[in-house]
Design an enzyme around this catalytic site. Sequence first.
Site, PDB file in Angstrom:
ATOM      1  CG  HIS A 153      11.160   2.304 -13.421  1.00 49.19           C
ATOM      2  ND1 HIS A 153      10.512   2.165 -12.096  1.00 49.19           N
ATOM      3  CD2 HIS A 153      11.571   0.891 -14.102  1.00 49.19           C
ATOM      4  CE1 HIS A 153      10.187   0.778 -12.188  1.00 49.19           C
ATOM      5  NE2 HIS A 153      10.792   0.179 -13.145  1.00 49.19           N
ATOM      6  CB  VAL A 197       1.129  -0.191  -8.021  1.00 48.26           C
ATOM      7  CG1 VAL A 197      -0.185  -1.069  -8.224  1.00 48.26           C
ATOM      8  CG2 VAL A 197       2.023   0.013  -9.249  1.00 48.26           C
ATOM      9  CG  ASN A 250       8.307   0.525 -18.592  1.00 48.98           C
ATOM     10  OD1 ASN A 250       8.046  -0.823 -18.987  1.00 48.98           O
ATOM     11  ND2 ASN A 250       9.489   1.008 -18.756  1.00 48.98           N
ATOM     12  CB  SER A 273       6.335  -6.354 -14.967  1.00 48.08           C
ATOM     13  OG  SER A 273       7.230  -5.781 -15.838  1.00 48.08           O
ATOM     14  CB  SER A 274       5.473  -4.735 -20.058  1.00 47.83           C
ATOM     15  OG  SER A 274       6.431  -4.054 -19.715  1.00 47.83           O
ATOM     16  CB  CYS A 275      10.108  -7.036 -17.745  1.00 45.55           C
ATOM     17  SG  CYS A 275       9.838  -7.788 -16.340  1.00 45.55           S
ATOM     18  NE  ARG A 303      11.980  -0.032 -21.504  1.00 45.75           N
ATOM     19  CZ  ARG A 303      12.960  -0.684 -22.683  1.00 45.75           C
ATOM     20  NH1 ARG A 303      12.566  -0.705 -23.959  1.00 45.75           N
ATOM     21  NH2 ARG A 303      14.087  -1.142 -22.255  1.00 45.75           N
ATOM     22  CE1 TYR A 353       9.492  -6.925 -10.327  1.00 48.16           C
ATOM     23  CE2 TYR A 353       9.235  -6.602 -12.598  1.00 48.16           C
ATOM     24  CZ  TYR A 353       8.733  -6.377 -11.441  1.00 48.16           C
ATOM     25  OH  TYR A 353       7.708  -5.760 -10.990  1.00 48.16           O
ATOM     26  CE  LYS A 390       5.974  -8.654 -10.248  1.00 47.34           C
ATOM     27  NZ  LYS A 390       5.071  -8.331  -9.285  1.00 47.34           N
ATOM     28  CG  HIS A 395      -0.442   0.105   2.437  1.00 42.72           C
ATOM     29  ND1 HIS A 395       0.513  -0.707   3.086  1.00 42.72           N
ATOM     30  CD2 HIS A 395      -0.193   1.381   3.282  1.00 42.72           C
ATOM     31  CE1 HIS A 395       1.084  -0.074   4.279  1.00 42.72           C
ATOM     32  NE2 HIS A 395       0.701   1.020   4.346  1.00 42.72           N
ATOM     33  CD1 TRP A 421      22.183   6.581 -17.097  1.00 43.94           C
ATOM     34  CD2 TRP A 421      21.017   4.791 -16.265  1.00 43.94           C
ATOM     35  NE1 TRP A 421      22.328   6.685 -15.871  1.00 43.94           N
ATOM     36  CE2 TRP A 421      21.722   5.449 -15.228  1.00 43.94           C
ATOM     37  CE3 TRP A 421      20.380   3.889 -16.258  1.00 43.94           C
ATOM     38  CZ2 TRP A 421      21.209   5.048 -13.816  1.00 43.94           C
ATOM     39  CZ3 TRP A 421      20.001   3.329 -14.980  1.00 43.94           C
ATOM     40  CH2 TRP A 421      20.624   3.906 -13.575  1.00 43.94           C
TER      41      TRP A 421
HETATM   42  O1  GFB Z   1      12.893   2.647 -17.025  1.00 44.37           O
HETATM   43  P1  GFB Z   1      14.133   1.972 -17.028  1.00 44.37           P
HETATM   44  O2  GFB Z   1      15.114   1.849 -15.991  1.00 44.37           O
HETATM   45  O3  GFB Z   1      13.632   0.329 -17.033  1.00 44.37           O
HETATM   46  O4  GFB Z   1      14.957   1.924 -18.313  1.00 44.37           O
HETATM   47  P2  GFB Z   1      13.346  -0.920 -18.306  1.00 44.37           P
HETATM   48  C1  GFB Z   1      14.258   2.230 -19.549  1.00 44.37           C
HETATM   49  C2  GFB Z   1      15.380   2.855 -20.572  1.00 44.37           C
HETATM   50  O5  GFB Z   1      15.765   4.182 -20.495  1.00 44.37           O
HETATM   51  C3  GFB Z   1      16.675   2.090 -20.815  1.00 44.37           C
HETATM   52  C4  GFB Z   1      17.186   4.188 -20.395  1.00 44.37           C
HETATM   53  O6  GFB Z   1      17.110   1.704 -22.143  1.00 44.37           O
HETATM   54  C5  GFB Z   1      17.759   2.572 -19.985  1.00 44.37           C
HETATM   55  O7  GFB Z   1      19.052   2.646 -20.324  1.00 44.37           O
HETATM   56  N1  GFB Z   1      17.581   5.415 -19.554  1.00 44.37           N
HETATM   57  C6  GFB Z   1      18.038   6.660 -19.954  1.00 44.37           C
HETATM   58  C7  GFB Z   1      17.723   5.449 -17.982  1.00 44.37           C
HETATM   59  N2  GFB Z   1      18.277   7.393 -18.609  1.00 44.37           N
HETATM   60  C8  GFB Z   1      17.987   6.614 -17.824  1.00 44.37           C
HETATM   61  C9  GFB Z   1      18.141   6.977 -16.262  1.00 44.37           C
HETATM   62  O8  GFB Z   1      18.626   8.022 -16.065  1.00 44.37           O
HETATM   63  N3  GFB Z   1      17.639   5.996 -15.625  1.00 44.37           N
HETATM   64  C10 GFB Z   1      16.911   4.723 -16.009  1.00 44.37           C
HETATM   65  N4  GFB Z   1      16.646   3.964 -15.134  1.00 44.37           N
HETATM   66  N5  GFB Z   1      17.060   4.445 -17.369  1.00 44.37           N
HETATM   67  C11 GFB Z   1      12.541  -2.313 -16.113  1.00 44.37           C
HETATM   68  C12 GFB Z   1      12.854  -3.525 -15.706  1.00 44.37           C
HETATM   69  O9  GFB Z   1      13.246  -1.988 -17.416  1.00 44.37           O
HETATM   70  O10 GFB Z   1      11.341  -1.790 -16.262  1.00 44.37           O
HETATM   71  C13 GFB Z   1      11.950  -4.113 -14.826  1.00 44.37           C
HETATM   72  O11 GFB Z   1      14.176  -3.844 -15.363  1.00 44.37           O
HETATM   73  C14 GFB Z   1      10.452  -3.616 -14.827  1.00 44.37           C
HETATM   74  O12 GFB Z   1      11.933  -5.320 -15.014  1.00 44.37           O
HETATM   75  C15 GFB Z   1      10.292  -2.205 -15.547  1.00 44.37           C
HETATM   76  O13 GFB Z   1       9.770  -4.253 -16.149  1.00 44.37           O
HETATM   77  C16 GFB Z   1       8.982  -1.642 -15.717  1.00 44.37           C
HETATM   78  O14 GFB Z   1      12.058  -0.564 -18.960  1.00 44.37           O
HETATM   79  O15 GFB Z   1      14.358  -1.181 -19.197  1.00 44.37           O
END
Ligand code: GFB
Length: 310
Positions: A180, A16, A166, A108-110, A210, A137, A141, A12, A203
């Site tokens: 994220h 989400v 996401n 999750s969509s992953c 996405r 992960y 799931k 909670h 990154w």
């Molecule tokens: O949101 P994110 O961490 O998760 O990264 P995923 C999405 C994309 O954004 C990747 C890029 O290509 C990252 O390299 N990115 C660019 C960044 N700049 C940044 C930054 O500053 N921070 C982050 N975090 N990313 C996760 C999964 O995957 O998403 C989980 O690992 C889950 O299992 C979740 O499904 C919803 O979409 O790649």
Amino acid sequence: MEKNAKIYIAGHRGMVGSAIIRKLNAEGFENIIFRTSSELDLRNQQAVSDFFQKEKPDYVFLAAAKVGGILANNTYRAEFLYDNLMIQSNIIDSAHKAGVTKLMFLGSSCIYPKLAPQPLKEEYLLTGELEQTNEPYAIAKIAGIKMCDAYRAQYGSNFISVMPTNLYGPNDNYDLEKSHVLPALIRKFHEAKKNKVPHVMMWGTGTPKREFLHVDDLAAACFYLMQTYNEPGLVNIGTGEDIAIKDLALTIKNIVGYEGEIKHDLEKPDGTPRKLMNVDKLSNAGWTASISLNEGIEMVYDGLKTKDWY
Ligand code: GFB
């Protein structure tokens, strides 16, 4: 769901779970129960079983999970697998033994194969290799989905599984290593504007795509499906539209009003090239998202003024 039904929200305090509580309160549900992690460690089988036997909830939203962005998933691989398997197995089994009327498991969509055709249809589950960075992960799931289906098949439990894309929204995580992409970029652009830093480092290449859903839309979809959907398998929850990460960065840069440059840290992983949900099953069931990405990011950015880094 009857207005006086006892509803347990696992998770909670998370983005989400807190959105589901806001939605239930807005709809007039008041018999909602929850526990903090210090009151109830969901990885502890006996504690979870005792809690269910004592409280006997009618409905359960299973939104508790260890979550994080691409780097957290890839770094804490053991915890992402162990914690999630334990949390969901304990809750699903205890819910069955306590005679819960209906349970919703959030995935999750992953869970879909890294190179599955796009947009992702529910039937693509387990048709190929998973994305390496979030395999632990995703495996947890997938086990959750299969567990709901197995309990339905063997015991007749009305346990359903939904797969959000996401997410972003209030109570998101802004830790730059664990979050994220969407909250991370909001914070990076905001801090760079505030401190007059000439560039922001994102990154990866920025080419992955996405799909982003505001968590209030997710909560509305969960509320809707909890009342209308009673099938095995899974239902995708998304908008049906995606955006390249570099275009997301430009959108956020604009909303924040940052005027510097964007640079890329190519040491960081890109992850799955694309993860767009096919939402036909959800729209045929009668629900579609209503918060646009621009509107959603503006709402989120407006709500951040109390953060210590703001
Ligand atoms: O949101 P994110 O961490 O998760 O990264 P995923 C999405 C994309 O954004 C990747 C890029 O290509 C990252 O390299 N990115 C660019 C960044 N700049 C940044 C930054 O500053 N921070 C982050 N975090 N990313 C996760 C999964 O995957 O998403 C989980 O690992 C889950 O299992 C979740 O499904 C919803 O979409 O790649």
